[in-house]
Design an enzyme around this catalytic site. Structure first.
Site, short mmCIF file in Angstrom:
data_model
loop_
_atom_site.label_atom_id
_atom_site.label_comp_id
_atom_site.label_asym_id
_atom_site.label_seq_id
_atom_site.Cartn_x
_atom_site.Cartn_y
_atom_site.Cartn_z
N LYS A 11 0.87 -1.18 0.00
CA LYS A 11 0.00 0.00 0.00
C LYS A 11 0.90 1.23 0.00
CE LYS A 11 -3.94 1.82 2.69
NZ LYS A 11 -4.85 1.53 3.82
N SER B 163 -9.69 1.39 2.75
CA SER B 163 -8.84 2.24 1.94
C SER B 163 -7.75 1.51 1.17
CB SER B 163 -8.20 3.29 2.83
OG SER B 163 -7.36 2.67 3.79
N SER C 10 -9.84 -1.23 6.81
CA SER C 10 -9.27 -1.01 5.48
C SER C 10 -8.55 -2.18 4.84
CB SER C 10 -8.32 0.19 5.50
OG SER C 10 -9.07 1.37 5.45
#
Ligand code: GLN
Length: 475
Positions: free
Chosen positions: A76, A151, A175
């Site tokens: 990420k 996310s 997330s």
């Protein structure tokens, strides 16, 4: 890419698959699919990837290879890799290059993994759909009119479409688990403090955890074993090491195979009928396979979401103060430094980030601190005690991961409250600090993936793997 890490490892070891060929096949799939899905913000430099390939080959030659050696992994874009860009999904860090490695990066490298690329995300991990990224939305590989979740939407989508076998995300309120369930893969949020946060852009520091995505429980467990552990650079890092599988095997003997289901909390307004039906079927399957099911009542559970949306903005307002347009990142010169500060932050931050900074500044301000921030922390402590009480009677708490399947792109982006409600089942886990896993549990009639969430007591990731393997076998 439907092979497990263990299978890939055996193939590399036997010589039937080379690391170069594996990396090339990932590149090919990404080239074919990512134009449409937009899971990635970039691939790391050739220099880095080539050095990693040489290192991995050396490890095989020396006999020191691990299951992750030679395996491409996506991170990420809030995880720092020295010398590589990291944007956190924000315009304010558009030109930022990391100056040091996150601890998880060091650990993955020591294990011989090939750090491959940067995954799209909601800006600074605020959101549940990746629509808050400054670099465009990530589409769901199962239906490109829908979101991949967030996310960590990019990390979930790239694994789901087979671009890489595994990826890392971060989970502050869901997330990892929500995008895993939207994309039909496995995602693990570890015990708070289990994985070092050093070198990860902070969202809500008292809740943030890094964790893995994979197509199977086994792949997620393999990555977990590498990234977990004490780190002196993270003051909240947990010291006790229980991540070796032998010890975990001992621990599993204590598992009574009792699952608690907070029925009253789950059967609420807003839960999708197909989600509920699928959850009930999953519980029935577990029951038929020998698990005991108990209805549990967890007091204050419904307050977790309100607590979360006080604590996170409060921590956001303080964590994001460092992006001032002066030290690093986007800079808009103004006549005075305060003007420059205002202008850089207005130009650099998106709407959701600004909304949270404003709310956070408000709840921390003199006069409101006691009525909001302190009160939220009191409820947090009450909830922790409740979980300890409930875990005396059950080993695992089960809920659907999300009350809804992947929604349409644009459907909730103008309605923050509707977006926040999608976190209703995942957020309590972060508030309490316990680990949880999301595992695919089937599909809707329209072929959208669904996920079930299993929650265990602190430091009992082993129980999640045990029930995870059992659940996977039930098909
Ligand atoms: N959707 C939640 C939020 O917007 C969760 C975010 C996260 O876990 N990083 O805060």
């Amino acid at each position: 890419m439907n092979k497990t890490l263990k299978q890939l490892h055996e193939e590399i070891k036997s010589g039937s698959l080379t690391i170069e060929a594996l990396v090339e096949s990932c590149r090919k799939t990404i080239n074919e699919k990512d134009g449409d899905i937009h899971a990635l913000l970039g691939i790391y430099s050739d220099e880095l990837i080539n050095a990693e390939i040489s290192h991995a080959k050396e490890m095989f030659a020396k006999g020191t290879a691990t299951t992750l050696t030679g395996i491409p992994i996506v991170l990420k874009d809030n995880i720092l890799v020295k010398g590589e860009r990291a944007t956190g999904g924000s315009k304010i860090l558009e030109n930022y290059t990391a100056t040091y490695n996150a601890t998880v990066v060091e650990k993955l490298r020591d294990a011989g993994a090939i750090l491959f690329g940067r995954a799209n995300m909601d800006e600074f991990a605020m959101g549940g759909s990746t629509e808050n990224s400054a670099y465009g939305v990530t589409k769901n590989p199962h239906d490109t009119t829908r979101v991949a979740g967030g996310s960590s939407g990019g990390s979930a989508a790239v694994v789901a479409y087979g671009g890489v076998p595994v990826a890392l995300g971060s989970d502050t309120g869901g997330s990892i688990r929500e995008p895993a369930s939207f994309c039909g893969i496995v995602g693990l949020k570890t015990t708070y403090g289990r994985v070092s946060r050093y070198g990860v852009m902070a969202l809500g520091s008292s809740l943030d955890q890094i964790g893995p995505f994979g197509k199977s429980v086994s792949d997620v467990e393999e990555v977990y074993k590498v990234i977990a552990g004490y780190d002196k650079n993270d003051s909240t890092s947990l010291g006790k090491i229980t991540d070796n599988r032998d010890k975990i095997a001992e621990n599993t003997n204590e598992m009574r195979k009792i699952i608690g289901v907070p029925r009253a909390f789950i059967e609420r307004d807003g839960i999708d009928a197909e989600v509920l039906k699928n959850f009930n079927e999953s519980i029935e399957k577990l029951k038929n396979s020998g698990y005991e099911i108990k209805d549990v009542n967890i007091e204050h559970l419904e307050k977790a979401l309100a607590v979360y949306y006080i604590i996170v903005p409060a921590e956001v307002s303080s964590n994001l103060a460092r992006y001032d347009g002066i030290r690093y990142g986007l800079s808009h010169p103004g006549e005075t430094s305060i003007q420059s500060y205002f202008e850089s932050r207005t130009a650099g931050f998106g709407a959701e980030v600004r909304r949270r900074i404003l709310i956070g500044t408000y709840v921390l301000s003199s006069g409101y601190y006691d009525s909001y921030y302190n009160k939220a922390n009191l409820v947090k402590e009450m909830l922790k005690k409740e979980f300890v009480r409930v875990f005396k009677d059950v080993d695992i708490i089960a809920t659907p991961t999300s009350p809804i399947p992947a929604f349409k792109i644009g459907e909730k982006s103008q309605d923050p409250l509707a977006m926040y409600l999608a976190d209703i089942f995942t957020v309590p886990v972060n508030i309490v600090g316990v680990p949880a896993i999301s595992i695919p549990s089937g599909k809707t009639e329209g072929s959208l993936p669904l996920g079930i969430q299993f929650i265990s007591p602190h430091m009992r990731e082993d129980m999640l793997f045990t029930i995870g393997y059992d659940f996977e076998k039930l098909g």
